[in-house]
Design an enzyme around this catalytic site. Structure first.
Site, PDB file in Angstrom:
ATOM      1  CG  HIS A   8      15.110 -39.314  -3.019  1.00  0.00           C
ATOM      2  ND1 HIS A   8      15.299 -40.432  -2.243  1.00  0.00           N
ATOM      3  CD2 HIS A   8      16.327 -39.030  -3.564  1.00  0.00           C
ATOM      4  CE1 HIS A   8      16.559 -40.806  -2.294  1.00  0.00           C
ATOM      5  NE2 HIS A   8      17.206 -39.968  -3.090  1.00  0.00           N
TER       6      HIS A   8
ATOM      7  CE  LYS B 265      12.041 -12.761  -9.993  1.00  0.00           C
ATOM      8  NZ  LYS B 265      11.586 -13.244  -8.700  1.00  0.00           N
TER       9      LYS B 265
ATOM     10  CE  LYS C 247      10.149  -4.214  -6.471  1.00  0.00           C
ATOM     11  NZ  LYS C 247      10.714  -5.334  -7.226  1.00  0.00           N
TER      12      LYS C 247
ATOM     13  NE  ARG D 226       4.584   1.314  -1.636  1.00  0.00           N
ATOM     14  CZ  ARG D 226       5.509   1.453  -0.693  1.00  0.00           C
ATOM     15  NH1 ARG D 226       6.684   1.968  -0.995  1.00  0.00           N
ATOM     16  NH2 ARG D 226       5.275   1.093   0.535  1.00  0.00           N
TER      17      ARG D 226
ATOM     18  CD  GLU E 254       7.701 -13.526  -7.862  1.00  0.00           C
ATOM     19  OE1 GLU E 254       7.674 -12.882  -6.803  1.00  0.00           O
ATOM     20  OE2 GLU E 254       8.637 -13.446  -8.669  1.00  0.00           O
TER      21      GLU E 254
ATOM     22  CD1 TRP F 123      -1.505  -6.302  -3.115  1.00  0.00           C
ATOM     23  CD2 TRP F 123      -1.313  -6.976  -0.998  1.00  0.00           C
ATOM     24  NE1 TRP F 123      -1.179  -7.636  -3.136  1.00  0.00           N
ATOM     25  CE2 TRP F 123      -1.053  -8.082  -1.845  1.00  0.00           C
ATOM     26  CE3 TRP F 123      -1.256  -7.170   0.390  1.00  0.00           C
ATOM     27  CZ2 TRP F 123      -0.743  -9.344  -1.358  1.00  0.00           C
ATOM     28  CZ3 TRP F 123      -0.948  -8.428   0.875  1.00  0.00           C
ATOM     29  CH2 TRP F 123      -0.706  -9.499   0.005  1.00  0.00           C
TER      30      TRP F 123
ATOM     31  CG  ASN G  69       0.668   2.277   3.608  1.00  0.00           C
ATOM     32  OD1 ASN G  69      -0.391   2.341   3.012  1.00  0.00           O
ATOM     33  ND2 ASN G  69       1.809   2.745   3.113  1.00  0.00           N
ATOM     34  N   GLY G  70      -0.351  -0.982   6.562  1.00  0.00           N
ATOM     35  CA  GLY G  70      -0.041  -1.868   7.675  1.00  0.00           C
ATOM     36  C   GLY G  70      -1.238  -2.682   8.114  1.00  0.00           C
TER      37      GLY G  70
ATOM     38  CB  CYS H 206      -0.904   0.023   1.232  1.00  0.00           C
ATOM     39  SG  CYS H 206      -1.877  -1.467   1.459  1.00  0.00           S
TER      40      CYS H 206
ATOM     41  CD  GLU I  23      14.522 -15.304  -7.970  1.00  0.00           C
ATOM     42  OE1 GLU I  23      14.173 -14.230  -8.492  1.00  0.00           O
ATOM     43  OE2 GLU I  23      14.088 -15.683  -6.852  1.00  0.00           O
TER      44      GLU I  23
END
Length: 610
Positions: free
Chosen positions: A506, A487, A605, A27, A490, A76, A101-102, A2, A483
């Site tokens: 396995h 990506k 973000k 963000r 995402e 968000w 925010n938060g 946010c 990674e």
């Protein structure tokens, strides 16, 4: 996550609020809005615009508004679905407007209390309780002092927050407060501002200050005062306002993520600038204390966690120092055995990642005296709260999926490993010169890897038709496979998992079919022959392999095996080169699927809440 923008001026500030939100779009958000009051009209009501569309839609609504004071927000969703009713700002009884925010952890108890007092809630958010609490205090005190009302309410809020507040009958005063979430005060010519990120106001204000924990800012067009939680005036250091960076402009690229992938050679070069030797000075560390720790614990989340996993290999192999890596959100909630001779390293692009900050603070309460931040933002809480720091020079990263921040984190952690090898007497003067030469060549080597983009685009069409993918790596490159899988999931929304290639038998081998592409990271290292055997296991089950191989691995394209060759093998620095084609593969697959590459669904973000 946010974003907050607030302004107090003698001019109409609607365009300022909207432009600030536009700059914070990177963000991530799922709704946005603003509330304004025209201070030239004592009876002017709070006017509000909100939307679940993009900021451009909010700008269209804003053409009808005039306000000399106001607050704006990109949300968000945490509490309540992303819809207009839950979008900020929230208004209590046409008198108090709040952006936040938060997370307020005790909002349910506060909500119950306020309902019993007659307050009606129109949203599912935790933020609305803040508006109603301030309203209740504002009326009950009889003083009609909005800053004092905010100060009284803050101790009742449990959690992390940054807020901006305006009152309809105080149309010249803007109040901000923070605890756990960042908030900036920016000073202009007969106008003053609040923002969660200085980028929102770059070029508009002349100077700025960062609020500290518990600070309350009281702003008008012509004044700015900061008080602490006890109500006492405090001074915070004024800094020049950063100019609006050119890197925010998209330029010739289709998306910010693509731009940032191709900015990596520049980011690596900038991060290496002026480095002529290895040692504690790179990390702003005291040379005496630099000798006092004998093991390392790295705390991080998400992409930064994967950079830390690579670093564990470097630190133990190159420097010979025992290293642990933990996901920050797990570390702080489990019982650990602290060793005061441990260096705590926290890694974060923003330096405001809530779980990593909390883990750092937890480690300090356990008695860890040595702390180091690897971060991309000099003014962040993480940098301010650690003894030492290394600042990467990635620049502004707009795309939600991290690229250049990740590779510069890898570089910083490699520099740490080599510097500790030097401390341990494992690095001769001649070897130091050789490693510095390799590092200076790294941007050129990365340019050569990025030139493979056309071949990767050819693969992306096949990947775009899949719903699952498997990534394999070994040793240093297993975290790079992790990674790569992150990506892909995402931004393309393809389910992707990564495994050490030796783990195939396995369990994961049961997933392999001709519908499951298997991406393999294949550098020419000591594990190459083992990796080739793992690849044959996939091929024997009808799996389709997509291999990023060093030029001298002798892996060739055959039926069921597709190979793209990287120009050269780069030894310990190979992970920095091998991750770039995985970024491009994810990017072009997402483009082929038509997803919102820079703003993937449900993600933000800067993760400033748990």
């Amino acid at each position: 996550m946010c974003g907050i923008v607030g302004a107090a001026s003698h001019q109409n500030i609607v365009d300022v609020l909207v432009e600030g939100l536009r700059r914070l779009e990177y963000r991530g958000y799922d709704s946005c809005g603003f509330a304004v009051i025209n201070g030239d009209d004592a009876k002017h009501p709070i006017e509000r615009a909100r939307t679940t569309a993009r900021v451009s839609e909010l700008a269209d609504q804003g053409k009808e508004f005039i306000g000399t004071i106001g607050v704006a927000h990109t949300r968000w969703a945490t509490h309540g679905k992303p819809d207009t009713q839950n979008a900020h700002p929230h208004i209590s009884n046409d008198l108090i407007a709040v952006v936040h925010n938060g997370i307020i952890e005790n909002y349910e108890n506060l909500r119950t209390e306020l309902k019993a007092a007659g307050y009606v809630f129109t949203s599912e958010t935790d933020t609305e309780v803040i508006a109603h609490l301030i309203h209740r205090e504002y009326l009950a005190s009889g003083q009609k002092d909005i800053a004092q009302s905010v100060r009284v309410v803050l101790p009742k809020l449990h959690g992390a927050y940054a807020i901006g507040v305006i009152a309809q009958d105080k149309p010249t005063t803007l109040v901000g407060a923070r605890a756990g979430s960042p908030l900036v005060v920016a000073l202009g010519e007969h106008e003053n501002f609040l923002a969660s990120d200085a980028l929102a106001l770059a070029g508009r204000a002349s100077s700025m200050m960062y609020l500290e924990e518990g600070d309350i800012a009281i702003l008008t067009a012509d004044s700015a005062q900061v008080i602490d939680q006890a109500g006492k005036p405090v001074q915070r250091e004024l800094k020049p306002m950063p100019a609006q960076a050119d890197s925010v402009d998209l330029g010739p690229y289709q998306h910010y993520m693509q731009k940032e992938i191709f900015e990596q050679p520049r980011a690596i070069g900038d991060t290496l600038a002026n480095i002529a030797s290895f040692g504690p000075e790179l990390f702003n560390a005291n040379p005496d204390d630099w000798q006092k720790f004998d093991q390392i614990l790295i705390l991080a989340c998400g992409t930064s966690y994967y950079s830390a996993c690579v670093a564990k290999y470097w630190l133990e192999d190159i420097a010979g120092i025992p290293t642990q890596v933990e996901i920050a959100s797990e570390y702080r909630y489990r019982t650990t055995v602290p060793n005061p001779k441990t260096l705590i390293v926290v890694v974060s692009q923003s330096g405001e990642t809530a779980d990593t900050l909390a883990a750092l603070r937890h480690a300090k309460t356990l008695g860890h005296p040595y702390t180091l931040a690897i971060c991309n933002v000099a003014s962040s809480a993480m940098v301010r709260e650690t003894n030492w720091h290394f600042l990467t020079k990635a620049g502004i990263e707009v795309g939600v999926a991290s690229t250049k921040a990740f590779t510069t984190q890898l570089l910083a952690l490699y520099l740490l490993a080599v510097s500790l090898a030097k401390r341990a007497g494992k690095l001769s003067a001649e070897k130091e010169k050789e490693l510095l030469r390799e590092l200076r060549h790294l941007p050129k080597a990365l340019h050569a890897v990025l030139a493979l983009e056309p071949q990767i685009i050819a693969w992306s069409d096949a990947f775009s038709k899949c719903e699952n993918a498997l990534f394999l790596g070994r040793g240093l490159h297993y975290p790079i496979a992790l990674e790569g899988a992150l990506k892909l999931k995402e931004i393309s929304y393809i389910h992707a998992e990564a495994y050490p290639a030796g783990e195939l038998k396995h369990g994961p081998l049961a997933l392999v079919t001709d519908k499951m592409p298997v991406v393999t990271v294949a550098p020419n290292d000591v594990l190459l022959e083992k990796l080739k055997s793992n690849m044959q296991e996939v091929k024997a089950r009808g799996g389709k392999l997509y291999v990023f191989a060093d030029h001298d691995t002798n892996i060739v394209s055959t039926e069921g095996i597709n190979v793209i060759r990287l120009p050269e093998h780069y030894g310990n620095l190979s992970p920095i080169l091998h991750v770039a084609p995985l970024q491009l593969l994810a990017y072009h697959t997402a483009c082929a699927r038509g997803t919102d590459v820079d703003k993937p669904r449900n993600l933000a973000k800067s993760v400033t809440v748990e």
